[in-house]
Design a protein around this motif. Structure first.
Motif, PDB file in Angstrom:
ATOM      1  N   PHE A  52       0.826  -1.199   0.000  1.00 39.10           N
ATOM      2  CA  PHE A  52       0.000   0.000   0.000  1.00 39.10           C
ATOM      3  C   PHE A  52       0.861   1.249   0.000  1.00 39.10           C
ATOM      4  N   ARG A  53       0.543   2.114  -0.918  1.00 34.01           N
ATOM      5  CA  ARG A  53       1.297   3.364  -1.054  1.00 34.01           C
ATOM      6  C   ARG A  53       0.764   4.379  -0.050  1.00 34.01           C
ATOM      7  N   THR A  54       1.652   4.970   0.711  1.00 31.28           N
ATOM      8  CA  THR A  54       1.218   5.928   1.719  1.00 31.28           C
ATOM      9  C   THR A  54       0.588   7.160   1.089  1.00 31.28           C
ATOM     10  N   ASP A  55       0.996   7.521  -0.134  1.00 33.71           N
ATOM     11  CA  ASP A  55       0.416   8.698  -0.765  1.00 33.71           C
ATOM     12  C   ASP A  55      -0.996   8.443  -1.305  1.00 33.71           C
ATOM     13  N   ALA A  57      -3.555   7.452   0.317  1.00 34.68           N
ATOM     14  CA  ALA A  57      -4.530   7.955   1.284  1.00 34.68           C
ATOM     15  C   ALA A  57      -4.851   9.435   1.067  1.00 34.68           C
ATOM     16  N   ARG A  58      -3.960  10.166   0.412  1.00 35.49           N
ATOM     17  CA  ARG A  58      -4.218  11.590   0.160  1.00 35.49           C
ATOM     18  C   ARG A  58      -5.102  11.817  -1.050  1.00 35.49           C
ATOM     19  N   ASP A  84      -5.352  -5.549   2.792  1.00 33.22           N
ATOM     20  CA  ASP A  84      -4.741  -4.353   3.366  1.00 33.22           C
ATOM     21  C   ASP A  84      -5.808  -3.388   3.882  1.00 33.22           C
ATOM     22  N   ARG A  86      -5.583  -0.383   4.870  1.00 36.98           N
ATOM     23  CA  ARG A  86      -5.432   0.986   4.349  1.00 36.98           C
ATOM     24  C   ARG A  86      -6.049   1.106   2.961  1.00 36.98           C
ATOM     25  N   TRP A  90      -9.269   3.554   1.876  1.00 36.96           N
ATOM     26  CA  TRP A  90      -9.216   4.443   0.713  1.00 36.96           C
ATOM     27  C   TRP A  90     -10.301   4.077  -0.298  1.00 36.96           C
TER      28      TRP A  90
END
Length: 135
Positions: A52-55, A57-58, A84, A86, A90
């Motif tokens: 999962f890419r942290t960006d 979520a933005r 995942d 997260r 999203w």
């Protein structure tokens, strides 16, 4: 699929692609679609969603997620993405379409809250349609 969504009025389309050469082709095609007058906002992001890419979520939550993973890793990535938490946050209530490899496969039941709604065929392609199930 993203370009088709844009031609049908999608406000935003995100493309995730690991290969820079492919990303450049997608960028050129987005520019062509933009020249037709579409108001779609395209975002091209180099890399893979899993891990999962942290960006991610933005970014705005999607209505549809279309995944066309490398066939050799399709089921491994499917398991990682659907498990995942997260990604689930999203994706929210989005419909997830996951392209299946051409070959026979052992399909694992996705992690909660995902539920397989259908296996759809479009030309030679086969797709899982998944939705989240509220508890």
């Amino acid at each position: 699929m993203g370009l088709e969504a844009a031609s049908r009025g999608a406000e935003k389309v995100y493309f995730f692609e690991r290969e820079l050469s492919v990303l450049k082709i997608i960028e050129k095609n987005c520019a062509r679609v933009t020249r037709t007058g579409t108001k779609t906002e395209f975002s091209l992001i180099r890399g893979e969603i899993p891990p999962f890419r942290t960006d991610l979520a933005r970014l705005a939550s999607p209505q549809i997620v279309f995944a066309d993973p490398p066939y050799a890793r399709s089921m491994e990535l499917f398991k990682n993405v659907t498990a995942d938490p997260r990604f689930r946050v999203w994706a929210g209530d989005a419909v997830l379409f996951w392209e299946l490899p051409d070959k026979d496969l052992m399909l694992e039941v996705p992690a909660d809250p995902w539920k397989i709604v259908a296996i759809r065929t479009c030309g030679p392609g086969r797709f899982l349609e998944l939705r989240t199930v509220k508890k």
